[in-house]
Design an enzyme around this catalytic site. Structure first.
Site, PDB file in Angstrom:
ATOM      1  N   THR A 301      37.863  63.755  95.026  1.00 45.88           N
ATOM      2  CA  THR A 301      38.141  64.611  95.512  1.00 45.88           C
ATOM      3  C   THR A 301      37.368  65.063  97.013  1.00 45.88           C
ATOM      4  OG1 THR A 301      36.107  65.795  94.415  1.00 45.88           O
ATOM      5  CG2 THR A 301      38.083  65.380  93.080  1.00 45.88           C
ATOM      6  N   ASP A 302      38.130  65.885  97.574  1.00 46.65           N
ATOM      7  CA  ASP A 302      36.849  66.280  98.511  1.00 46.65           C
ATOM      8  C   ASP A 302      35.607  67.466  98.187  1.00 46.65           C
ATOM      9  OD1 ASP A 302      36.408  67.586 101.222  1.00 46.65           O
ATOM     10  OD2 ASP A 302      38.623  68.367 101.244  1.00 46.65           O
ATOM     11  N   TRP A 303      34.535  67.136  99.000  1.00 45.07           N
ATOM     12  CA  TRP A 303      33.522  67.567  98.638  1.00 45.07           C
ATOM     13  C   TRP A 303      33.613  68.954  98.109  1.00 45.07           C
ATOM     14  CZ3 TRP A 303      34.281  62.777  99.626  1.00 45.07           C
ATOM     15  CH2 TRP A 303      33.479  62.073  99.945  1.00 45.07           C
TER      16      TRP A 303
END
Length: 582
Positions: A301-303
């Site tokens: 996932t993105d942060w």
């Protein structure tokens, strides 16, 4: 006697299964997190608490919480980075199973400095931004660039690139366009495939850097061009019906063998997809990415999707768009159900342990992701010959003369001549400069203090943007693409006073019809030194760039355009592909 997973002579899959069988639930959970680390300037790990980036010190994250995937924040010297990498690997080697660390980075080879997206090249060779590579339409150059990135990264210990960014630049206001290959899906796919091959080679191995392509399924169509790092930018829309068009670059990257994929934050609105952020979206990750496109690698996932955070001293909510009402554990379970393997920017493995203990997430589901993550470590040689790096070799490799020269040449080639007027300039004129280092300009003419005393002016500008409140959001240049009235009046007065060559840095498609009409010549750059610009202006280098997107005629045209449709503004000042040859 070593365990089978420690035996380099055994097949990778056998080593993976042996190691997986020895892991506790806590050790498995630790693999599912890919968080941020910082380092001290001297190359030592951070061992004192620092709430600005992490609630835990480096030893606590590795030895106490079982994390082995980290994203290094900040710019540092190559020797220090190599020493830090080795120190972190030594910490990991002392844990019960000795699982090595995988170190990642955002882009580090251009001019943008945004702690949420990329770092200024610093010690690394400096190239144009990806938009500039796109302006050259040269897959072989992109391959050579990525191969250079690979060599420089390997020397300091980076084994995962949080790039390439292969979104399409279809919403002119979106802040992340400088990291893309522009608005052309076919070209972006060709360049993405070359980029992946340059980083990874034909297959993933000890000399590879794993490519994490992003942001699936294409982050360009942001409503009003706002960025989904922030709540007001969470909606992603497709009024032109071109949702599938944005998948074309990902198809090419997957065919080229990309090892990892990052879904974006965005929450799709008005489609048949569930209206939740892509990291929680089973129809997108399992249905589309895994089953339809056949991707079998790691999905990270993105942060910051699970927990609220503090960035630069400011509170920021978790980017759990569409599932804000869920608890952290419920968000994690939904993302795992969707098909993700790893949580970027998070460090809460206890949540996964609790989900396994309650049978909300079966341990076999966690095993499936851990298996992918461990397999990549083995393929990259991290358990064997590639665990440590040589600081002396790092100092010799990063910014090596031939790498730096190749980047400088690409900067010059990527410059795009929009109107040529008197270019290239002859002789050694009296020069008035703004936005240019006078010491550099002095090698091309006599630098004078006022426009009235000049034969010619050289003006470097940046694409306009709206200043936003908040330290973190200030790095994301969004909003209007037009110069405000006072600044435009000032520029036009200069252009009326002396013939002026204007060079605009296009991090987004600037609105500049008046400047185009009155400048003696107009150029665009996508990350270039003053010397690169002056070399082109004075005919010492040949520009070859072509616009990677339209330059709109007005903000009204931008607002009327459809965010998912490439080059959709009416009557652009310069169309996609425009560029003159001197």
């Amino acid at each position: 006697m070593p365990h089978p997973y420690q035996d380099a002579g055994r097949p990778v899959d056998e080593r993976v299964e042996d190691l997986l069988s020895r892991m506790t639930p806590e050790e498995k959970a630790g693999q599912l997190f890919h968080t941020i680390l910082t380092m001290n300037p001297d190359g030592t790990p951070v061992t004192e608490p620092d709430d600005s980036t992490s609630r835990f010190t480096t030893p606590e994250l590795i030895a106490g919480r079982g994390l082995t995937h980290f994203n290094l924040l900040g710019s540092h010297g190559p020797r220090e980075m190599a020493r830090w990498h080795n120190a972190v690997q030594s910490m990991a080697a002392e844990t019960r199973l000795g699982i090595p660390v995988s170190l990642s980075t955002d882009p580090r080879h251009a001019f943008t400095d945004n702690i949420g997206a990329s770092f200024n090249a610093g010690s690394f060779s400096a190239w144009p931004e990806p938009l500039g590579l796109a302006a050259l339409r040269d897959p072989e150059l992109v391959f050579r660039f990525a191969d250079t990135v690979r060599r420089e990264y390997l020397s300091v210990g980076f084994r995962t690139a949080l790039h390439p960014q292969i979104d399409l630049a279809t919403e002119p206001r979106w802040s992340r366009q400088s990291g893309t290959f522009g608005s052309d899906a076919r070209l972006t796919g060709e360049l993405a495939a070359a980029y992946v091959r340059g980083l990874q080679g034909d297959t993933l191995g000890p000399d590879s850097v794993a490519a994490m392509v992003k942001h699936f399924p294409g982050g360009g169509p942001q409503k009003d061009g706002e960025d989904p790092h922030f709540p007001h930018g969470k909606e992603q829309v497709y009024p032109g019906g071109l949702r599938d068009h944005h998948l074309e670059p990902f198809r090419a990257a997957i065919a080229a063998g990309c090892s990892q994929v990052m879904p974006y934050y965005g929450q799709p609105v008005g489609t048949d997809w569930e209206e939740v952020g892509f990291g929680f979206n089973r129809g997108v990750i399992t249905g589309l990415l895994r089953e339809e496109l056949g991707f079998a690698g790691i999905v990270c996932t993105d942060w910051g999707l699970l927990t609220d955070s503090v960035i630069l001293g400011e509170p920021h909510p978790a980017r759990a768009w569409g599932v804000e009402h869920l608890s952290v554990a419920e968000r994690a379970a939904k993302a795992l159900d969707a098909g993700v393997d790893q949580f970027g920017g998070e460090q809460c493995p206890e949540v996964i342990v609790e989900l396994m203990a309650s049978d909300r997430v079966p341990e076999a589901r966690v095993d499936a992701s851990v298996r992918r993550l461990l397999r990549e470590k083995f393929l990259l040689g991290l358990f064997d010959e590639r665990r440590y790096v040589d600081p002396d070799e790092a100092a010799e490799t990063v910014g090596r003369a031939d790498f730096t020269a190749a980047g400088a040449a690409a900067q010059r080639r990527s410059l795009t001549v929009l109107t040529d007027g008197p270019l290239p300039l002859p002789g050694s004129p009296r020069l008035y400069v703004e936005g240019v280092d006078p010491a550099v300009a002095a090698d091309y003419g006599e630098v004078v203090a006022t426009p009235d005393a000049a034969d010619l002016a050289l003006l470097r500008l940046r694409t306009p943007y709206e200043r936003r409140p908040g330290r973190f959001e200030s790095f994301f240049h969004s909003g209007s693409l037009a110069f405000d009235a006072p600044e435009l009046d000032r520029i036009l007065r200069l252009l009326a006073t002396v013939p002026t060559v204007v060079c605009v840095n296009l991090e987004r498609p600037a609105v500049l019809p008046e400047i185009a009409a009155h400048a003696a010549a107009l150029l665009a750059d996508y990350g270039a030194s003053d010397a690169a610009v002056l070399d082109v202006v004075f005919g010492r280098a040949r520009p070859e760039g072509r616009l990677p997107f339209d330059l709109p005629r007005s903000m009204a045209a931008v607002r009327a355009a459809r965010p998912d449709v490439p080059n959709d503004t009416e009557d652009p000042v310069f169309p996609h592909g425009h560029g003159l040859t001197l």
